[in-house]
Design a protein around this motif. Structure first.
Motif, PDB file in Angstrom:
ATOM      1  N   ALA A  99     113.367 -39.459  42.138  1.00  0.00           N
ATOM      2  CA  ALA A  99     112.464 -39.680  41.405  1.00  0.00           C
ATOM      3  C   ALA A  99     110.790 -39.249  41.486  1.00  0.00           C
ATOM      4  CB  ALA A  99     112.440 -41.968  40.456  1.00  0.00           C
ATOM      5  N   ALA A 100     110.474 -39.348  42.857  1.00  0.00           N
ATOM      6  CA  ALA A 100     109.510 -39.354  43.468  1.00  0.00           C
ATOM      7  C   ALA A 100     109.747 -37.704  43.892  1.00  0.00           C
ATOM      8  CB  ALA A 100     109.420 -39.649  44.874  1.00  0.00           C
ATOM      9  N   GLY A 101     110.893 -37.274  44.211  1.00  0.00           N
ATOM     10  CA  GLY A 101     111.209 -35.851  44.318  1.00  0.00           C
ATOM     11  C   GLY A 101     110.731 -35.238  42.599  1.00  0.00           C
ATOM     12  N   ALA A 102     111.724 -35.854  41.036  1.00  0.00           N
ATOM     13  CA  ALA A 102     111.382 -35.132  40.330  1.00  0.00           C
ATOM     14  C   ALA A 102     110.112 -35.375  39.453  1.00  0.00           C
ATOM     15  CB  ALA A 102     111.990 -35.699  39.211  1.00  0.00           C
ATOM     16  N   TRP A 103     108.924 -36.100  40.387  1.00  0.00           N
ATOM     17  CA  TRP A 103     107.646 -36.000  39.973  1.00  0.00           C
ATOM     18  C   TRP A 103     107.106 -34.930  40.758  1.00  0.00           C
ATOM     19  CZ3 TRP A 103     104.459 -36.946  36.635  1.00  0.00           C
ATOM     20  CH2 TRP A 103     102.788 -37.503  37.022  1.00  0.00           C
ATOM     21  N   PHE A 104     107.609 -34.848  41.866  1.00  0.00           N
ATOM     22  CA  PHE A 104     106.624 -33.467  42.970  1.00  0.00           C
ATOM     23  C   PHE A 104     107.080 -31.679  42.376  1.00  0.00           C
ATOM     24  CE2 PHE A 104     106.724 -36.894  46.578  1.00  0.00           C
ATOM     25  CZ  PHE A 104     105.264 -37.183  46.283  1.00  0.00           C
ATOM     26  N   ALA A 105     108.380 -32.223  41.674  1.00  0.00           N
ATOM     27  CA  ALA A 105     108.420 -31.057  41.276  1.00  0.00           C
ATOM     28  C   ALA A 105     107.956 -30.737  40.046  1.00  0.00           C
ATOM     29  CB  ALA A 105     110.226 -30.845  40.736  1.00  0.00           C
ATOM     30  N   LEU A 106     107.531 -31.411  38.880  1.00  0.00           N
ATOM     31  CA  LEU A 106     106.529 -31.706  38.094  1.00  0.00           C
ATOM     32  C   LEU A 106     105.157 -31.206  38.494  1.00  0.00           C
ATOM     33  CD1 LEU A 106     107.972 -34.766  35.469  1.00  0.00           C
ATOM     34  CD2 LEU A 106     108.104 -32.535  35.014  1.00  0.00           C
ATOM     35  N   ILE A 107     104.711 -31.976  38.898  1.00  0.00           N
ATOM     36  CA  ILE A 107     103.342 -31.260  39.698  1.00  0.00           C
ATOM     37  C   ILE A 107     103.522 -30.081  40.484  1.00  0.00           C
ATOM     38  CG2 ILE A 107     101.887 -31.643  41.465  1.00  0.00           C
ATOM     39  CD1 ILE A 107     102.731 -34.577  41.697  1.00  0.00           C
ATOM     40  N   TYR A 108     104.890 -29.856  40.733  1.00  0.00           N
ATOM     41  CA  TYR A 108     104.726 -28.483  40.950  1.00  0.00           C
ATOM     42  C   TYR A 108     104.356 -27.018  39.540  1.00  0.00           C
ATOM     43  CZ  TYR A 108     105.549 -23.226  42.914  1.00  0.00           C
ATOM     44  OH  TYR A 108     105.507 -22.343  43.267  1.00  0.00           O
ATOM     45  N   PHE A 109     105.539 -27.351  39.282  1.00  0.00           N
ATOM     46  CA  PHE A 109     105.995 -26.920  37.403  1.00  0.00           C
ATOM     47  C   PHE A 109     104.106 -26.892  37.109  1.00  0.00           C
ATOM     48  CE2 PHE A 109     106.449 -27.155  33.048  1.00  0.00           C
ATOM     49  CZ  PHE A 109     107.251 -25.809  33.145  1.00  0.00           C
ATOM     50  N   TRP A 110     103.510 -27.837  36.951  1.00  0.00           N
ATOM     51  CA  TRP A 110     101.767 -27.996  36.737  1.00  0.00           C
ATOM     52  C   TRP A 110     101.112 -26.779  37.062  1.00  0.00           C
ATOM     53  CZ3 TRP A 110     102.703 -33.786  35.769  1.00  0.00           C
ATOM     54  CH2 TRP A 110     104.169 -34.127  34.204  1.00  0.00           C
ATOM     55  N   SER A 111     101.044 -27.204  38.079  1.00  0.00           N
ATOM     56  CA  SER A 111      99.936 -26.313  39.262  1.00  0.00           C
ATOM     57  C   SER A 111     100.606 -25.472  39.576  1.00  0.00           C
ATOM     58  CB  SER A 111     100.102 -27.597  40.238  1.00  0.00           C
ATOM     59  OG  SER A 111     100.579 -27.285  41.317  1.00  0.00           O
ATOM     60  N   LYS A 112     101.348 -24.822  40.269  1.00  0.00           N
ATOM     61  CA  LYS A 112     101.634 -23.642  40.518  1.00  0.00           C
ATOM     62  C   LYS A 112     101.204 -23.828  42.147  1.00  0.00           C
ATOM     63  CE  LYS A 112     104.496 -22.196  36.859  1.00  0.00           C
ATOM     64  NZ  LYS A 112     105.407 -22.815  36.824  1.00  0.00           N
ATOM     65  N   ASN A 113     101.475 -24.725  42.691  1.00  0.00           N
ATOM     66  CA  ASN A 113     100.893 -24.563  43.957  1.00  0.00           C
ATOM     67  C   ASN A 113     100.984 -25.746  44.554  1.00  0.00           C
ATOM     68  OD1 ASN A 113      98.639 -24.434  46.254  1.00  0.00           O
ATOM     69  ND2 ASN A 113      97.481 -24.698  45.110  1.00  0.00           N
ATOM     70  N   ILE A 114     101.210 -24.780  46.257  1.00  0.00           N
ATOM     71  CA  ILE A 114     102.379 -25.866  46.633  1.00  0.00           C
ATOM     72  C   ILE A 114     101.573 -27.095  47.323  1.00  0.00           C
ATOM     73  CG2 ILE A 114     102.485 -24.202  48.948  1.00  0.00           C
ATOM     74  CD1 ILE A 114     105.651 -26.635  48.305  1.00  0.00           C
ATOM     75  N   TRP A 115     100.757 -26.453  47.452  1.00  0.00           N
ATOM     76  CA  TRP A 115      99.400 -27.386  48.501  1.00  0.00           C
ATOM     77  C   TRP A 115      99.180 -28.864  47.457  1.00  0.00           C
ATOM     78  CZ3 TRP A 115      98.600 -26.863  53.299  1.00  0.00           C
ATOM     79  CH2 TRP A 115      98.800 -25.911  53.735  1.00  0.00           C
ATOM     80  N   GLN A 116      99.288 -29.163  46.107  1.00  0.00           N
ATOM     81  CA  GLN A 116      99.282 -30.035  45.283  1.00  0.00           C
ATOM     82  C   GLN A 116     100.018 -30.881  45.656  1.00  0.00           C
ATOM     83  OE1 GLN A 116      96.912 -30.584  43.566  1.00  0.00           O
ATOM     84  NE2 GLN A 116      97.363 -32.507  43.266  1.00  0.00           N
ATOM     85  N   ASN A 117     101.463 -30.356  45.863  1.00  0.00           N
ATOM     86  CA  ASN A 117     102.304 -31.626  46.285  1.00  0.00           C
ATOM     87  C   ASN A 117     102.470 -32.254  47.282  1.00  0.00           C
ATOM     88  OD1 ASN A 117     103.678 -30.833  43.779  1.00  0.00           O
ATOM     89  ND2 ASN A 117     105.746 -30.538  45.005  1.00  0.00           N
ATOM     90  N   ILE A 118     102.013 -30.916  48.516  1.00  0.00           N
ATOM     91  CA  ILE A 118     102.136 -31.537  50.242  1.00  0.00           C
ATOM     92  C   ILE A 118     100.844 -32.794  49.989  1.00  0.00           C
ATOM     93  CG2 ILE A 118     100.476 -31.059  52.594  1.00  0.00           C
ATOM     94  CD1 ILE A 118     101.804 -27.728  51.495  1.00  0.00           C
ATOM     95  N   ALA A 119      99.473 -32.621  49.478  1.00  0.00           N
ATOM     96  CA  ALA A 119      98.675 -32.928  49.644  1.00  0.00           C
ATOM     97  C   ALA A 119      99.486 -34.833  48.071  1.00  0.00           C
ATOM     98  CB  ALA A 119      97.627 -32.980  48.149  1.00  0.00           C
ATOM     99  N   THR A 120      99.844 -34.750  47.838  1.00  0.00           N
ATOM    100  CA  THR A 120     100.921 -35.802  47.127  1.00  0.00           C
ATOM    101  C   THR A 120     101.239 -36.587  47.744  1.00  0.00           C
ATOM    102  OG1 THR A 120     100.395 -34.814  44.799  1.00  0.00           O
ATOM    103  CG2 THR A 120     101.670 -37.082  44.580  1.00  0.00           C
ATOM    104  N   HIS A 121     101.887 -35.533  48.658  1.00  0.00           N
ATOM    105  CA  HIS A 121     103.086 -36.413  49.989  1.00  0.00           C
ATOM    106  C   HIS A 121     102.520 -37.344  50.647  1.00  0.00           C
ATOM    107  CE1 HIS A 121     106.463 -36.833  52.610  1.00  0.00           C
ATOM    108  NE2 HIS A 121     107.726 -36.761  51.687  1.00  0.00           N
ATOM    109  N   PHE A 122     101.316 -36.325  51.376  1.00  0.00           N
ATOM    110  CA  PHE A 122     100.092 -37.047  52.607  1.00  0.00           C
ATOM    111  C   PHE A 122      99.931 -37.868  52.297  1.00  0.00           C
ATOM    112  CE2 PHE A 122      95.808 -37.508  53.878  1.00  0.00           C
ATOM    113  CZ  PHE A 122      96.215 -37.856  54.812  1.00  0.00           C
TER     114      PHE A 122
END
Length: 73
Positions: free
Chosen positions: A29-52
């Motif tokens: 489910a967290a992976g799905a959330w990260f996929a949505l974050i990437y879909f919305w932002s088109k920026n991998i750094w947003q996912n890295i920051a969220t995971h951090f």
């Protein structure tokens, strides 16, 4: 790719739960959330920051609980 990346994120954490698939569902489910974050932002750094920050909150919580247990006696 949404489903594949979500399942893959959960499976990457396989060793955290000694291979228990049911315990990995929240990570999927967290992976799905990260996929949505990437879909919305088109920026991998947003996912890295969220995971951090997700991991950082867990570490800080563990440290706080340690000190509460240490000084509670």
């Amino acid at each position: 790719m949404f489903v594949v990346s979500s399942v893959a994120f959960g499976l990457v954490h396989w060793n955290n739960f000694h291979g228990d698939i049911v315990a990995m569902v929240p990570y999927m489910a967290a992976g799905a959330w990260f996929a949505l974050i990437y879909f919305w932002s088109k920026n991998i750094w947003q996912n890295i920051a969220t995971h951090f920050f997700f991991d950082f909150v867990q570490v800080i919580s563990a440290v706080v609980l340690f000190f509460v247990a240490l000084f509670n006696n």
